[in-house]
Design a protein around this motif. Structure first.
Motif, PDB file in Angstrom:
ATOM      1  N   ILE B  82      -1.017  -1.632  -4.740  1.00 47.03           N
ATOM      2  CA  ILE B  82      -0.752  -0.907  -6.140  1.00 47.03           C
ATOM      3  C   ILE B  82      -1.565   0.046  -6.388  1.00 47.03           C
ATOM      4  N   CYS B  83      -1.341   1.346  -6.643  1.00 51.24           N
ATOM      5  CA  CYS B  83      -2.236   2.384  -6.899  1.00 51.24           C
ATOM      6  C   CYS B  83      -2.800   2.554  -8.253  1.00 51.24           C
ATOM      7  N   PHE B  84      -4.122   2.354  -8.397  1.00 52.42           N
ATOM      8  CA  PHE B  84      -4.739   2.483  -9.800  1.00 52.42           C
ATOM      9  C   PHE B  84      -5.517   3.812 -10.024  1.00 52.42           C
ATOM     10  N   ASN B  85      -4.899   4.579  -9.199  1.00 53.23           N
ATOM     11  CA  ASN B  85      -5.747   5.725  -9.671  1.00 53.23           C
ATOM     12  C   ASN B  85      -5.185   6.380 -11.044  1.00 53.23           C
ATOM     13  N   LEU B  86      -5.693   7.858 -11.411  1.00 52.98           N
ATOM     14  CA  LEU B  86      -5.489   8.086 -12.715  1.00 52.98           C
ATOM     15  C   LEU B  86      -3.936   8.288 -13.275  1.00 52.98           C
ATOM     16  N   SER B  87      -2.997   9.117 -12.531  1.00 55.31           N
ATOM     17  CA  SER B  87      -1.706   9.247 -13.026  1.00 55.31           C
ATOM     18  C   SER B  87      -1.011   7.944 -12.992  1.00 55.31           C
ATOM     19  N   CYS B  88      -1.340   7.090 -12.203  1.00 55.13           N
ATOM     20  CA  CYS B  88      -0.655   5.551 -12.152  1.00 55.13           C
ATOM     21  C   CYS B  88      -1.380   4.789 -13.278  1.00 55.13           C
ATOM     22  N   GLU B 123      -5.959   3.827  -3.938  1.00 59.90           N
ATOM     23  CA  GLU B 123      -6.196   5.120  -4.417  1.00 59.90           C
ATOM     24  C   GLU B 123      -4.865   5.991  -4.545  1.00 59.90           C
ATOM     25  N   CYS B 124      -4.760   6.902  -4.978  1.00 51.56           N
ATOM     26  CA  CYS B 124      -3.555   7.825  -5.258  1.00 51.56           C
ATOM     27  C   CYS B 124      -2.890   8.067  -3.919  1.00 51.56           C
ATOM     28  N   MET B 125      -1.670   7.668  -3.820  1.00 49.87           N
ATOM     29  CA  MET B 125      -0.780   7.629  -2.415  1.00 49.87           C
ATOM     30  C   MET B 125       0.106   8.926  -2.595  1.00 49.87           C
ATOM     31  N   ALA B 126      -0.483   9.919  -3.362  1.00 55.95           N
ATOM     32  CA  ALA B 126       0.562  11.027  -3.403  1.00 55.95           C
ATOM     33  C   ALA B 126       1.848  10.958  -3.889  1.00 55.95           C
ATOM     34  N   ALA B 127       2.135  10.173  -4.654  1.00 60.01           N
ATOM     35  CA  ALA B 127       3.507   9.904  -5.324  1.00 60.01           C
ATOM     36  C   ALA B 127       3.584   9.526  -6.722  1.00 60.01           C
ATOM     37  N   CYS B 128       2.584  10.502  -7.410  1.00 65.75           N
ATOM     38  CA  CYS B 128       2.143  10.276  -8.642  1.00 65.75           C
ATOM     39  C   CYS B 128       3.405  10.648  -9.891  1.00 65.75           C
TER      40      CYS B 128
END
Ligand SMILES: Cc1cc2nc3c(=O)[nH]c(=O)nc-3n(C[C@H](O)[C@H](O)[C@H](O)COP(=O)(O)O)c2cc1C
Ligand code: SF4
Ligand code: FES
Lengths: 425, 160
Positions: B82-88, B123-128
């Motif tokens: 599960i992406c937990f970077n900023l946009s997600c 980290e961000c998976m480029a699907a924000c």
């Protein structure tokens, strides 16, 4: 304005060679190999003023011109590592229109005289990997790759090289180390890759979107390209808009349009009842803008730089009034700490200390003086590292403190977020 | 007998060695192939790769441990990332991550005792634009709601 790079996105099966060709694909390559010498293409790209779309905005034609003419083999690497948080345009192109990227890449290799090129693809891009490999295979079969391409005498091999999960592989010298089969430890520059790059040879590294632009510059000429965007900032950009907007997505617009149009027109603005608080314009490492600043600035490289930030990777993240800037800064700081390759002490240790301190402040355990301590830690990292990741970790935190200082101070005095915000942690 | 990669994988590696400027550059492709064939990369697997590339085993191990996609211990059959970077996070990703922890009865970074699931915050998976997003093995899911998460985990645990 009609989009250029993304014009045909949405066409079913665009990733197949037949579909791409039905939309004029590979006509530019066919024509260029017949009509132009490699140097013509370098001149064209330089006169067009194309600037790299990977982060630094460096002029592509100038970069190509740095390659020494000493007879050594040259390599070209397409940087498809796309991992700067908030950025998702290269994946879009590679998944949906890989031939466009390939055509740009082949033209670029013709220009710089490379006979071997690599597409370094982020490891987690599983669908892109399949689509790009299929595109490469199709291109070999159709004679756009391999020996004596379209009877022109040009030879080119292209290898798809998958990364394996490490942000630092996006940095060009980390990428080169990774390609060579090592840990992705960035190299000290100089020497620059143009002189000593992959396998010790002169190497050009260009971003996916940059290479896609090359195809259109060669097709329509430098003069046409110069009609788009302000001086020194020509062409379009594929902006990736995410965060608290109604219509997150990739929007290709001419460089220089007001940033607010991007947010409020293209991305549909904010949800009902919310107001704009801040904008991170060029990937998570770019300095944050207040709402007022974001409403005034234009979206080209130079305008953003004058406003104290940067267009970076084109990853624009929107924060609304419910977002706590201490929390967003903490998330960003944690990312750079996790992704530090560990070579330089200021980056390895400093990003860790900054993250810990931000965590403490966020958790209501901050002490007076902590905010200044954060700033001084940043100052001790900044400019003292091998690669720009150290700086990238400092910019977002330093700018957030400078512009939202009262919010940090509030966390220390009241031990929680400002009233009206909702936790994102 | 020493551990070896399949014949197909060995042939593929030989082929790539011909095409790359140095054998060592085939490291990541070889480790990707090895990851498909073994549950994780232990010393024996690293040795097998080292023999094919003609490099010392410690070099292979050093590389394998640098990259997150090369497991150095057993992973669950279903890897929940599960992406937990900023946009997600702005769209509730960290709540999802905690929910997944509760549903699976493990913490982030752990594998369920039955070996079915490994849970990770990534980290961000480029699907924000599809935040919050996650991967179940190679499959990307966007705009994940709590209901969708529950449903997908349920599907995977009942062996779908
Ligand atoms: C920490 C760091 C990460 C980077 N990540 C990427 C990336 O994911 N993709 C990319 O194209 N460039 C990335 N870059 C920029 C590359 O180093 C390089 O400048 C770029 O690929 C050059 O291509 P361009 O001139 O076409 O922009 C990164 C730079 C740094 C310092
Ligand atoms: S600045 Fe950080 S990421 Fe860059 S080389 Fe140094 S330790 Fe590695
Ligand atoms: S922040 Fe989750 S995909 Fe970018």
């Amino acid at each position: 304005m009609e989009p250029i790079i993304t014009r045909h996105l949405g066409t079913p099966d665009l990733w197949r060679l037949d579909t791409y060709r039905a939309h004029g694909g590979y006509e530019t390559l066919t024509k260029a190999l017949q009509e132009h010498q490699p140097d013509d293409l370098i001149t064209m790209v330089r006169d067009a003023g194309l600037r790299g779309r990977g982060g630094a905005g460096f002029p592509t034609g100038v970069k190509w011109g740095f390659l020494p003419k000493d007879g050594r083999p040259r390599y070209l690497i397409c940087n498809g590592d796309e991992s700067e948080p908030g950025t998702f345009k290269d994946r879009l192109l590679l998944e949906n229109d890989p031939h466009q990227v390939l055509e740009g890449l082949i033209l670029s290799c013709y220009a710089v005289g490379a006979h071997l090129a690599f597409i370094y693809l982020r490891g987690e891009f599983f669908l892109s990997a399949r689509r790009v490999q299929e595109a490469i295979d199709e291109a070999y079969q159709a004679g756009y790759l391999g020996e004596n391409i379209l009877g022109s005498g040009m030879n080119l091999e292209v290898l798809l090289h998958r990364g394996a999960g490490a942000y630092i592989c996006g940095e060009e010298t980390g990428l080169i180390e990774s390609l060579e089969g090592k840990r992705a430890y960035p190299r000290i520059k100089p020497p620059f890759p143009a002189n000593i790059g992959a396998f010790g040879m002169p190497t050009v590294v260009n971003n996916v979107e940059t290479l896609a632009n090359v195809r259109h510059i060669v097709a329509h000429g430098a003069e046409w390209y110069n009609s788009i965007g302000p001086e020194r900032n020509r062409g379009t950009r594929m902006w990736c808009v995410s965060g608290r907007v109604r219509k997150p997505g990739v929007y290709e617009v001419p460089l220089g349009i007001p940033l607010r149009d991007l947010i409020f027109d293209h991305a549909g603005g904010l949800e009902e009842g919310r107001t704009l608080k801040a904008v991170i314009p060029g990937g998570s490492s770019s300095p944050i803008l207040t709402a007022e600043e974001a409403m005034e600035v234009d979206s080209d490289f130079d305008a953003l730089q004058r406003a104290g930030t940067m267009g970076g990777s084109g990853g624009l993240m929107v924060l609304d009034d419910r977002v706590c800037v201490v929390q967003s800064s903490y998330i960003i700081s944690e990312f750079y700490h996790d992704e530090s390759c560990g070579q330089c002490t200021p980056c390895r240790q400093g990003t860790g200390w900054m993250t810990k301190l931000l965590h403490r402040i966020e958790h209501g355990e901050g002490r007076p003086g902590d905010v200044d301590l954060l700033l001084s830690m940043g100052a001790n990292i900044f400019g003292r590292t091998i690669c720009p990741l150290g700086d990238a970790a400092v910019w977002p935190v330093e700018s957030a403190i400078n512009k939202f200082r009262s919010e940090f101070d509030h966390h220390i005095s009241d031990k929680r977020c400002l009233p009206g915000t909702e936790s994102i942690l | 007998m020493a551990v070896q990669l399949s014949e197909a994988a060995q042939a593929r590696i030989e082929q790539l060695i011909e095409r790359y400027p140095t054998p060592r550059a085939v490291m990541l492709p070889a480790l990707h192939l090895a990851t498909q064939e073994f549950p994780y990369l232990d010393d024996e697997v690293c040795q097998a790769v080292a023999d094919l590339l003609q490099v010392p085993m410690v070099d292979v191990k050093g590389v394998a441990t640098f990259y997150t996609m090369f497991p150095t211990e057993p992973q669950g059959t279903c890897e929940v990332h599960i992406c937990f970077n900023l946009s997600c996070s702005l769209q509730g990703a960290r709540r999802l991550l905690r929910r997944a922890e509760r549903q699976l009865g493990i913490e982030v970074g752990q594998t369920t005792p039955d070996g079915r699931f490994t849970l990770r915050g990534v980290e961000c998976m480029a699907a924000c634009d599809r935040a919050p997003m996650m991967y179940l093995n190679d499959e990307l899911y966007g705009n994940v709601t709590e209901e969708k998460l529950d449903e997908l985990l349920h599907q995977k645990s009942s062996g779908e």
